[in-house]
Design a protein around this motif. Sequence first.
Motif, PDB file in Angstrom:
ATOM      1  N   GLU A  32       0.829  -1.207   0.000  1.00 51.18           N
ATOM      2  CA  GLU A  32       0.000   0.000   0.000  1.00 51.18           C
ATOM      3  C   GLU A  32       0.863   1.256   0.000  1.00 51.18           C
ATOM      4  O   GLU A  32       0.579   2.228  -0.693  1.00 51.18           O
ATOM      5  CB  GLU A  32      -0.933   0.000   1.214  1.00 51.18           C
ATOM      6  N   GLY A  35       2.095   2.040  -3.330  1.00 53.98           N
ATOM      7  CA  GLY A  35       1.072   2.275  -4.337  1.00 53.98           C
ATOM      8  C   GLY A  35       0.776   1.077  -5.209  1.00 53.98           C
ATOM      9  O   GLY A  35       0.173   1.219  -6.273  1.00 53.98           O
ATOM     10  N   ARG A  38      -4.362  -0.990  -3.570  1.00 57.56           N
ATOM     11  CA  ARG A  38      -5.284   0.025  -3.079  1.00 57.56           C
ATOM     12  C   ARG A  38      -6.636  -0.627  -2.871  1.00 57.56           C
ATOM     13  O   ARG A  38      -7.162  -1.248  -3.788  1.00 57.56           O
ATOM     14  CB  ARG A  38      -5.398   1.182  -4.068  1.00 57.56           C
TER      15      ARG A  38
END
Length: 296
Positions: A32, A35, A38
């Motif tokens: 997370e 990135g 999500r």
Amino acid sequence: MHEGLSPEAEKLYLAMLRGGRVEHGAAHDELERLGLVRDDEVRPPRSALAAIASGHEVAAVRARETAEVLAAAYAEHGANDVDFVEVLKDAGEVISTFEEMQSQAKSEIRALDPGSYLSPQPEASSAQPPALARGIGYRVVYDSELLQTELGFASVQGSIAAGEQARTFPGVPLKLVIADSDRALIAVPTVTGGNVVALLIHPSVLLSALIELFEAFWRMSVSITPGGHDDSQQEPTTATRRLMALLSAGLTDESIARELGVSERTVHRRVSRVQQLLGAQTRFQLGVQASRRGWL
């Protein structure tokens, strides 16, 4: 600088790509943060790779600046008054010290080599073969321009054949040799030119900084493959760019094989080749290296 995913996070990311169960924990938090995940959904890693690659470029600039500051400060302001630094002004003394460091090394020689300041070729050392023979490890980062000359390329390949681990990086900022963690030798061109002085660094904060400087360049550099000309000079081909684009989009090997019209075994083989070419241990590191070099 984060080199990429931890093994646990990479394993979870690949498992989630294949539709495996989402497991929350440190690995999930890492995905997370980068990135890559999500709302428990895997995301294409291109943006994360671009961010990490950008971080590598910043680290490279900072490393070069640090090297220049260190060399200039001690060359121009005189290191004679500092007890952990010796200034060697005689060429014979510099060469004998370089040979002695190798002959007395207990475990490893590390070096940055931009080529000689008086000659564009890397300098051969008569002390290297016997040191390698008695088990001393050699890790050397060469300036990429050295590989563009026939003599320089042949010299580096000869060292690799003898047992040296060699990597390349554009713009290596100074000539540095480190023996174990005991001594370092820096060759510095004089302000007037035409001459080179060397700084012999004994255990100190400066020596520790030089060791960290070398390791930073080692992490950012690309492995030189033994035999033949450096394959990276012909890369990236159109096929390699397409392969990297599919990988960075988060496709599985099965999907990539279907897109390329080849077998999964062929995909594995091609990915392994590019990993070796770029010195990447994992596929995530492969993406970082490819992004940093503009292959994506």
